[in-house]
Scaffold this motif. Structure first.
Motif, PDB file in Angstrom:
ATOM      1  N   ILE A   1      -0.166  -0.644   8.174  1.00  0.00           N
ATOM      2  CA  ILE A   1      -0.423  -2.680   7.718  1.00  0.00           C
ATOM      3  C   ILE A   1      -0.380  -2.635   6.276  1.00  0.00           C
ATOM      4  CG2 ILE A   1       0.020  -3.583  10.126  1.00  0.00           C
ATOM      5  CD1 ILE A   1      -2.505  -4.137   9.636  1.00  0.00           C
ATOM      6  N   LYS A   2      -1.302  -2.046   6.263  1.00  0.00           N
ATOM      7  CA  LYS A   2      -1.385  -1.777   4.833  1.00  0.00           C
ATOM      8  C   LYS A   2      -0.744  -1.534   3.815  1.00  0.00           C
ATOM      9  CE  LYS A   2      -6.571  -1.967   5.822  1.00  0.00           C
ATOM     10  NZ  LYS A   2      -7.836  -1.590   5.843  1.00  0.00           N
ATOM     11  N   ASP A   3       0.280  -0.382   3.789  1.00  0.00           N
ATOM     12  CA  ASP A   3       1.148  -0.144   3.343  1.00  0.00           C
ATOM     13  C   ASP A   3       2.289  -0.745   3.340  1.00  0.00           C
ATOM     14  OD1 ASP A   3      -0.163   3.066   3.700  1.00  0.00           O
ATOM     15  OD2 ASP A   3       1.046   3.984   5.348  1.00  0.00           O
ATOM     16  N   LEU A   4       2.278  -1.324   4.171  1.00  0.00           N
ATOM     17  CA  LEU A   4       3.588  -2.746   4.193  1.00  0.00           C
ATOM     18  C   LEU A   4       2.681  -3.513   3.271  1.00  0.00           C
ATOM     19  CD1 LEU A   4       4.653  -2.556   7.833  1.00  0.00           C
ATOM     20  CD2 LEU A   4       5.623  -1.161   5.942  1.00  0.00           C
ATOM     21  N   TRP A   5       1.688  -3.964   3.419  1.00  0.00           N
ATOM     22  CA  TRP A   5       0.717  -4.516   2.725  1.00  0.00           C
ATOM     23  C   TRP A   5       1.075  -4.984   0.936  1.00  0.00           C
ATOM     24  CZ3 TRP A   5      -0.027 -10.002   3.698  1.00  0.00           C
ATOM     25  CH2 TRP A   5      -0.655 -10.517   3.078  1.00  0.00           C
ATOM     26  N   SER A   6       0.753  -3.657   0.693  1.00  0.00           N
ATOM     27  CA  SER A   6       0.613  -2.907  -0.797  1.00  0.00           C
ATOM     28  C   SER A   6       1.917  -3.472  -1.229  1.00  0.00           C
ATOM     29  CB  SER A   6       0.281  -1.701  -0.810  1.00  0.00           C
ATOM     30  OG  SER A   6       0.511  -1.076  -1.869  1.00  0.00           O
ATOM     31  N   TYR A   7       3.630  -2.674   0.082  1.00  0.00           N
ATOM     32  CA  TYR A   7       4.567  -2.801  -0.687  1.00  0.00           C
ATOM     33  C   TYR A   7       5.239  -4.780  -1.005  1.00  0.00           C
ATOM     34  CZ  TYR A   7       9.649  -4.270   0.127  1.00  0.00           C
ATOM     35  OH  TYR A   7      10.606  -4.658  -0.494  1.00  0.00           O
ATOM     36  N   LEU A   8       4.588  -5.412  -0.103  1.00  0.00           N
ATOM     37  CA  LEU A   8       5.082  -6.875   0.180  1.00  0.00           C
ATOM     38  C   LEU A   8       4.159  -7.152  -1.462  1.00  0.00           C
ATOM     39  CD1 LEU A   8       4.711  -7.488   3.960  1.00  0.00           C
ATOM     40  CD2 LEU A   8       6.556  -8.041   2.168  1.00  0.00           C
ATOM     41  N   THR A   9       3.042  -6.919  -1.548  1.00  0.00           N
ATOM     42  CA  THR A   9       2.109  -7.668  -2.547  1.00  0.00           C
ATOM     43  C   THR A   9       2.793  -6.874  -3.892  1.00  0.00           C
ATOM     44  OG1 THR A   9       0.352  -6.204  -1.892  1.00  0.00           O
ATOM     45  CG2 THR A   9       0.123  -8.648  -1.118  1.00  0.00           C
ATOM     46  N   LYS A  10       2.762  -6.242  -3.979  1.00  0.00           N
ATOM     47  CA  LYS A  10       3.155  -5.009  -4.912  1.00  0.00           C
ATOM     48  C   LYS A  10       4.634  -5.453  -5.877  1.00  0.00           C
ATOM     49  CE  LYS A  10      -0.581  -1.543  -5.271  1.00  0.00           C
ATOM     50  NZ  LYS A  10      -0.442  -0.027  -5.061  1.00  0.00           N
ATOM     51  N   LYS A  11       5.596  -5.883  -4.277  1.00  0.00           N
ATOM     52  CA  LYS A  11       7.079  -5.533  -4.978  1.00  0.00           C
ATOM     53  C   LYS A  11       7.580  -6.686  -4.801  1.00  0.00           C
ATOM     54  CE  LYS A  11      10.472  -3.201  -6.213  1.00  0.00           C
ATOM     55  NZ  LYS A  11      10.605  -2.450  -7.868  1.00  0.00           N
ATOM     56  N   LYS A  12       7.706  -7.054  -3.209  1.00  0.00           N
ATOM     57  CA  LYS A  12       8.420  -8.357  -2.524  1.00  0.00           C
ATOM     58  C   LYS A  12       7.785  -9.412  -3.073  1.00  0.00           C
ATOM     59  CE  LYS A  12      10.785 -10.165   0.332  1.00  0.00           C
ATOM     60  NZ  LYS A  12      12.065 -10.385   0.073  1.00  0.00           N
ATOM     61  N   TRP A  13       6.560  -9.562  -3.369  1.00  0.00           N
ATOM     62  CA  TRP A  13       5.400 -11.132  -3.517  1.00  0.00           C
ATOM     63  C   TRP A  13       5.620 -10.720  -4.784  1.00  0.00           C
ATOM     64  CZ3 TRP A  13       2.850 -10.474   1.293  1.00  0.00           C
ATOM     65  CH2 TRP A  13       4.028 -11.187   3.031  1.00  0.00           C
ATOM     66  N   LYS A  14       6.024 -10.399  -6.096  1.00  0.00           N
ATOM     67  CA  LYS A  14       5.007 -10.069  -7.383  1.00  0.00           C
ATOM     68  C   LYS A  14       4.652 -10.749  -8.201  1.00  0.00           C
ATOM     69  CE  LYS A  14       5.750  -6.938 -11.237  1.00  0.00           C
ATOM     70  NZ  LYS A  14       6.718  -5.474 -11.699  1.00  0.00           N
ATOM     71  N   LYS A  15       6.389 -11.652  -7.296  1.00  0.00           N
ATOM     72  CA  LYS A  15       6.139 -13.395  -8.103  1.00  0.00           C
ATOM     73  C   LYS A  15       5.796 -14.873  -7.357  1.00  0.00           C
ATOM     74  CE  LYS A  15       9.316 -12.165 -11.893  1.00  0.00           C
ATOM     75  NZ  LYS A  15      10.348 -12.624 -12.796  1.00  0.00           N
ATOM     76  N   PRO A  16       4.589 -14.504  -6.348  1.00  0.00           N
ATOM     77  CA  PRO A  16       4.345 -15.333  -5.801  1.00  0.00           C
ATOM     78  C   PRO A  16       4.589 -17.270  -6.180  1.00  0.00           C
ATOM     79  CG  PRO A  16       1.784 -14.391  -6.236  1.00  0.00           C
ATOM     80  CD  PRO A  16       3.365 -13.910  -7.483  1.00  0.00           C
ATOM     81  N   LYS A  17       5.271 -17.490  -5.093  1.00  0.00           N
ATOM     82  CA  LYS A  17       5.127 -19.091  -4.931  1.00  0.00           C
ATOM     83  C   LYS A  17       4.216 -20.049  -4.664  1.00  0.00           C
ATOM     84  CE  LYS A  17       8.762 -19.533  -2.829  1.00  0.00           C
ATOM     85  NZ  LYS A  17      10.219 -19.606  -1.628  1.00  0.00           N
ATOM     86  N   ASP A  18       3.111 -20.988  -5.445  1.00  0.00           N
ATOM     87  CA  ASP A  18       2.518 -21.732  -5.054  1.00  0.00           C
ATOM     88  C   ASP A  18       2.392 -22.435  -3.433  1.00  0.00           C
ATOM     89  OD1 ASP A  18       1.263 -20.781  -7.021  1.00  0.00           O
ATOM     90  OD2 ASP A  18       1.685 -22.633  -8.186  1.00  0.00           O
ATOM     91  N   ASP A  19       3.699 -22.775  -3.063  1.00  0.00           N
ATOM     92  CA  ASP A  19       3.752 -23.990  -2.027  1.00  0.00           C
ATOM     93  C   ASP A  19       5.119 -22.975  -0.748  1.00  0.00           C
ATOM     94  OD1 ASP A  19       6.497 -23.195  -3.873  1.00  0.00           O
ATOM     95  OD2 ASP A  19       6.919 -25.271  -2.876  1.00  0.00           O
ATOM     96  N   ILE A  20       4.211 -22.441  -0.649  1.00  0.00           N
ATOM     97  CA  ILE A  20       4.517 -20.437   0.205  1.00  0.00           C
ATOM     98  C   ILE A  20       4.629 -21.365   1.808  1.00  0.00           C
ATOM     99  CG2 ILE A  20       3.017 -18.819   0.062  1.00  0.00           C
ATOM    100  CD1 ILE A  20       6.594 -18.324   0.160  1.00  0.00           C
ATOM    101  N   HIS A  21       5.441 -21.234   2.470  1.00  0.00           N
ATOM    102  CA  HIS A  21       4.906 -21.004   4.193  1.00  0.00           C
ATOM    103  C   HIS A  21       4.924 -20.354   5.169  1.00  0.00           C
ATOM    104  CE1 HIS A  21       5.913 -25.564   3.255  1.00  0.00           C
ATOM    105  NE2 HIS A  21       6.902 -25.697   2.721  1.00  0.00           N
ATOM    106  N   VAL A  22       4.241 -20.209   5.544  1.00  0.00           N
ATOM    107  CA  VAL A  22       3.668 -19.675   6.636  1.00  0.00           C
ATOM    108  C   VAL A  22       5.206 -18.656   7.617  1.00  0.00           C
ATOM    109  CG1 VAL A  22       2.304 -17.720   8.632  1.00  0.00           C
ATOM    110  CG2 VAL A  22       1.066 -20.124   7.330  1.00  0.00           C
ATOM    111  N   TYR A  23       6.060 -19.424   7.577  1.00  0.00           N
ATOM    112  CA  TYR A  23       7.744 -18.818   8.466  1.00  0.00           C
ATOM    113  C   TYR A  23       7.948 -18.093   7.011  1.00  0.00           C
ATOM    114  CZ  TYR A  23      10.108 -22.281   5.840  1.00  0.00           C
ATOM    115  OH  TYR A  23      10.545 -23.498   5.011  1.00  0.00           O
TER     116      TYR A  23
END
Length: 104
Positions: free
Chosen positions: A36-58
């Motif tokens: 899960i930490k590998d996936l989290w790394s991918y998500l935070t470094k790649k998929k969510w590289k430009k995060p939104k302030d008003d993101i919803h959990v879903y």
């Protein structure tokens, strides 16, 4: 191995079941042991590289469960090449043994 200071780090515990499910899915379809930490790394470094302030959990759950194996594997491959010398922990003799031609 969470990225320090990523805006979505506060959602890690909430997303953990989805991350676990996706990691198990990748393992079942032959992608080895993905944590899960590998996936989290991918998500935070790649998929969510430009995060939104008003993101919803879903939306985050959808990103996790919709993660494509090929996208993750491309990321993991590039990350592997970025690591320092793969043979740094080997002494000279071990390295020479690895480099010898295989005799059959």
């Amino acid at each position: 191995m969470q990225n320090v200071g990523h805006i979505y780090d506060k959602y890690f515990n909430v997303l953990e079941p989805a991350l676990k499910s996706k990691a198990e899915e990748l393992g079942l379809i032959g992608y080895g042991q993905v944590t899960i930490k590998d996936l989290w790394s991918y998500l935070t470094k790649k998929k969510w590289k430009k995060p939104k302030d008003d993101i919803h959990v879903y939306e985050l759950v959808s990103d996790v469960l919709g993660l494509k194996a090929g996208d993750y594997m491309n990321f993991a491959t590039i990350e592997a090449y970025r690591t320092p010398n793969w043979f740094a922990e080997l002494d000279e003799e071990e390295l020479q043994d690895l480099l010898k031609p295989n005799k059959k």
